[in-house]
Design an enzyme around this catalytic site. Sequence first.
Site, PDB file in Angstrom:
ATOM      1  N   GLU A 191      43.022  33.956 -30.978  1.00  0.00           N
ATOM      2  CA  GLU A 191      41.805  33.179 -31.204  1.00  0.00           C
ATOM      3  C   GLU A 191      42.029  31.695 -30.916  1.00  0.00           C
ATOM      4  O   GLU A 191      41.153  31.011 -30.385  1.00  0.00           O
ATOM      5  CB  GLU A 191      41.299  33.372 -32.638  1.00  0.00           C
ATOM      6  CG  GLU A 191      40.736  34.756 -32.918  1.00  0.00           C
ATOM      7  CD  GLU A 191      39.508  35.077 -32.070  1.00  0.00           C
ATOM      8  OE1 GLU A 191      38.825  34.129 -31.622  1.00  0.00           O
ATOM      9  OE2 GLU A 191      39.226  36.269 -31.854  1.00  0.00           O
ATOM     10  N   GLN A 245      38.120  27.356 -25.722  1.00  0.00           N
ATOM     11  CA  GLN A 245      37.951  26.562 -24.503  1.00  0.00           C
ATOM     12  C   GLN A 245      38.680  27.147 -23.290  1.00  0.00           C
ATOM     13  O   GLN A 245      38.868  26.462 -22.289  1.00  0.00           O
ATOM     14  CB  GLN A 245      38.459  25.115 -24.724  1.00  0.00           C
ATOM     15  CG  GLN A 245      37.898  24.415 -25.941  1.00  0.00           C
ATOM     16  CD  GLN A 245      36.457  24.018 -25.767  1.00  0.00           C
ATOM     17  OE1 GLN A 245      35.967  23.871 -24.665  1.00  0.00           O
ATOM     18  NE2 GLN A 245      35.753  23.861 -26.880  1.00  0.00           N
ATOM     19  N   LEU A 275      47.797  25.489 -20.526  1.00  0.00           N
ATOM     20  CA  LEU A 275      46.620  25.925 -21.289  1.00  0.00           C
ATOM     21  C   LEU A 275      45.748  24.745 -21.698  1.00  0.00           C
ATOM     22  O   LEU A 275      44.554  24.893 -21.930  1.00  0.00           O
ATOM     23  CB  LEU A 275      47.043  26.686 -22.558  1.00  0.00           C
ATOM     24  CG  LEU A 275      47.143  28.203 -22.487  1.00  0.00           C
ATOM     25  CD1 LEU A 275      47.515  28.766 -23.848  1.00  0.00           C
ATOM     26  CD2 LEU A 275      45.835  28.833 -22.009  1.00  0.00           C
ATOM     27  N   GLY A 276      46.368  23.571 -21.816  1.00  0.00           N
ATOM     28  CA  GLY A 276      45.616  22.393 -22.217  1.00  0.00           C
ATOM     29  C   GLY A 276      45.268  22.387 -23.694  1.00  0.00           C
ATOM     30  O   GLY A 276      45.664  23.285 -24.443  1.00  0.00           O
ATOM     31  N   TYR A 277      44.549  21.351 -24.114  1.00  0.00           N
ATOM     32  CA  TYR A 277      44.161  21.202 -25.526  1.00  0.00           C
ATOM     33  C   TYR A 277      45.378  21.423 -26.430  1.00  0.00           C
ATOM     34  O   TYR A 277      45.396  22.297 -27.298  1.00  0.00           O
ATOM     35  CB  TYR A 277      43.039  22.179 -25.889  1.00  0.00           C
ATOM     36  CG  TYR A 277      41.800  22.021 -25.052  1.00  0.00           C
ATOM     37  CD1 TYR A 277      40.816  21.088 -25.381  1.00  0.00           C
ATOM     38  CD2 TYR A 277      41.604  22.807 -23.913  1.00  0.00           C
ATOM     39  CE1 TYR A 277      39.672  20.939 -24.606  1.00  0.00           C
ATOM     40  CE2 TYR A 277      40.464  22.661 -23.131  1.00  0.00           C
ATOM     41  CZ  TYR A 277      39.510  21.731 -23.484  1.00  0.00           C
ATOM     42  OH  TYR A 277      38.380  21.584 -22.710  1.00  0.00           O
ATOM     43  N   TYR A 291      34.817  28.886 -37.293  1.00  0.00           N
ATOM     44  CA  TYR A 291      34.846  29.994 -36.335  1.00  0.00           C
ATOM     45  C   TYR A 291      36.161  30.767 -36.425  1.00  0.00           C
ATOM     46  O   TYR A 291      36.164  32.003 -36.513  1.00  0.00           O
ATOM     47  CB  TYR A 291      34.633  29.506 -34.895  1.00  0.00           C
ATOM     48  CG  TYR A 291      34.968  30.601 -33.917  1.00  0.00           C
ATOM     49  CD1 TYR A 291      34.074  31.642 -33.686  1.00  0.00           C
ATOM     50  CD2 TYR A 291      36.222  30.656 -33.299  1.00  0.00           C
ATOM     51  CE1 TYR A 291      34.396  32.689 -32.849  1.00  0.00           C
ATOM     52  CE2 TYR A 291      36.555  31.703 -32.464  1.00  0.00           C
ATOM     53  CZ  TYR A 291      35.635  32.711 -32.235  1.00  0.00           C
ATOM     54  OH  TYR A 291      35.971  33.765 -31.425  1.00  0.00           O
ATOM     55  N   ASP A 304      30.134  31.512 -32.063  1.00  0.00           N
ATOM     56  CA  ASP A 304      30.673  30.693 -30.980  1.00  0.00           C
ATOM     57  C   ASP A 304      29.591  30.554 -29.908  1.00  0.00           C
ATOM     58  O   ASP A 304      28.436  30.920 -30.121  1.00  0.00           O
ATOM     59  CB  ASP A 304      31.955  31.308 -30.414  1.00  0.00           C
ATOM     60  CG  ASP A 304      31.712  32.597 -29.646  1.00  0.00           C
ATOM     61  OD1 ASP A 304      30.603  33.186 -29.756  1.00  0.00           O
ATOM     62  OD2 ASP A 304      32.630  33.036 -28.914  1.00  0.00           O
ATOM     63  N   CYS A 325      25.023  39.101 -21.550  1.00  0.00           N
ATOM     64  CA  CYS A 325      24.090  38.022 -21.888  1.00  0.00           C
ATOM     65  C   CYS A 325      24.695  36.678 -21.492  1.00  0.00           C
ATOM     66  O   CYS A 325      24.920  35.785 -22.320  1.00  0.00           O
ATOM     67  CB  CYS A 325      23.775  38.065 -23.389  1.00  0.00           C
ATOM     68  SG  CYS A 325      22.291  37.140 -23.859  1.00  0.00           S
ATOM     69  N   CYS A 350      21.562  45.671 -20.547  1.00  0.00           N
ATOM     70  CA  CYS A 350      21.847  45.253 -21.919  1.00  0.00           C
ATOM     71  C   CYS A 350      21.587  46.392 -22.902  1.00  0.00           C
ATOM     72  O   CYS A 350      20.491  46.973 -22.912  1.00  0.00           O
ATOM     73  CB  CYS A 350      20.992  44.046 -22.289  1.00  0.00           C
ATOM     74  SG  CYS A 350      21.279  43.462 -23.973  1.00  0.00           S
ATOM     75  N   CYS A 378      15.363  42.665 -27.991  1.00  0.00           N
ATOM     76  CA  CYS A 378      15.403  41.271 -27.553  1.00  0.00           C
ATOM     77  C   CYS A 378      14.007  40.708 -27.337  1.00  0.00           C
ATOM     78  O   CYS A 378      13.288  41.101 -26.404  1.00  0.00           O
ATOM     79  CB  CYS A 378      16.221  41.156 -26.263  1.00  0.00           C
ATOM     80  SG  CYS A 378      16.409  39.458 -25.684  1.00  0.00           S
ATOM     81  N   THR A 380      37.746  17.018 -22.889  1.00  0.00           N
ATOM     82  CA  THR A 380      36.445  17.324 -23.475  1.00  0.00           C
ATOM     83  C   THR A 380      35.474  16.151 -23.363  1.00  0.00           C
ATOM     84  O   THR A 380      34.331  16.319 -22.959  1.00  0.00           O
ATOM     85  CB  THR A 380      36.615  17.716 -24.955  1.00  0.00           C
ATOM     86  OG1 THR A 380      37.575  18.771 -25.059  1.00  0.00           O
ATOM     87  CG2 THR A 380      35.301  18.208 -25.538  1.00  0.00           C
TER      88      THR A 380
END
Length: 347
Positions: free
Chosen positions: A37, A42, A80-82, A120, A138, A191, A201, A207, A294
């Site tokens: 997770e 991102q 991976l960054g961040y 989250y 999310d 979606c 879907c 929906c 970001t």
Amino acid sequence: MYKKENFKDNLLRWFNVEQREMPWRETKNPYYIWLSEIMLQQTQVATVIDYYLRFIERFPTIESLNNAQEDEVLKLWEGLGYYSRARNFHTAIKDVYQNHNSIVPSEPEQFGNLKGVGPYTKAAVMSIAFNKPLATVDGNVFRVWSRLNNDDRDTKLQSTRKAFEQELQPYVESQAGDFNQAMMELGAMICTPKSPLCLFCPVQDNCEAFEKGTVNDLPVKTTKVSKKIIKQHVYIVKNNKNEYLIEQRTEKLLNNMWEFPMYEATSKKNINTELEMNISFSDKPVYKLKHQFTHLQWDIEVYMANEAIDKQQVELPERMQWMNFKDKEQYNFPVSMTKIYKFLKEH
């Protein structure tokens, strides 16, 4: 809001058949689920899989990650960054090792107090690993739930997140982990933000946006603020031993990672003022690139020293050192610097 009782059944039936194979879906180990997770924030699933597998191979247990040096953790994260995600995860794992007997807390409140665990992540890990009745919200879930209910509330607002969590709560009283994953999977596969596959879907009958023809108008979210752009100059300096000058960052952004010396274009500070030398560089940049964060963008121009300098004639500041190209893997380079390294290697 629609009231059809078969929504959850339709969604889970589809998910059980169509869900993508992912290594973290093959385990109930909360440490592995938590790692996945954090990595998926991102970042696309296809990118994460290899990083995830390498990470758990090197650090298969909480104890092994607790004992690791930050440099080694960041090295496995490279690309991976961040990077704050990796640092926070490492810190949280040390907390789990020291204060929770190496067992990931199964109580949401305890888990939510760990470093880097937001609403989250708490909901995702607690529901998937322990079936706790918490709804994940999310980007995918925002989109799916907005369309299902033809809801035009601004998804950038915290009040909308809270409202969605409350509205989704009845659906996570049982099979919470499966339901949360199914909602996210529906958003990722069917979606989608553009050109959603409404005809395929599994919950099309549930929906409201499909019924009213407003699918492409949702979700509603405020316009992103323009990113700040900083022009950066990178200086490539080589010595007479064919080694390259690198520097360890002290700034909060990418802290302690290594880079070729870089300074803001508007700064009076540059490599010559830093080394107290007068090195001449190419008149024009030899390489240009943009790097996105970001809320920030670096526009980087790379300048090459015209001549190699005598290693013995320069005294390096504390956070600078010489690097042989073959030793690059020993250092944690951010993506932008890895691109420059590859350019230099090819030229």
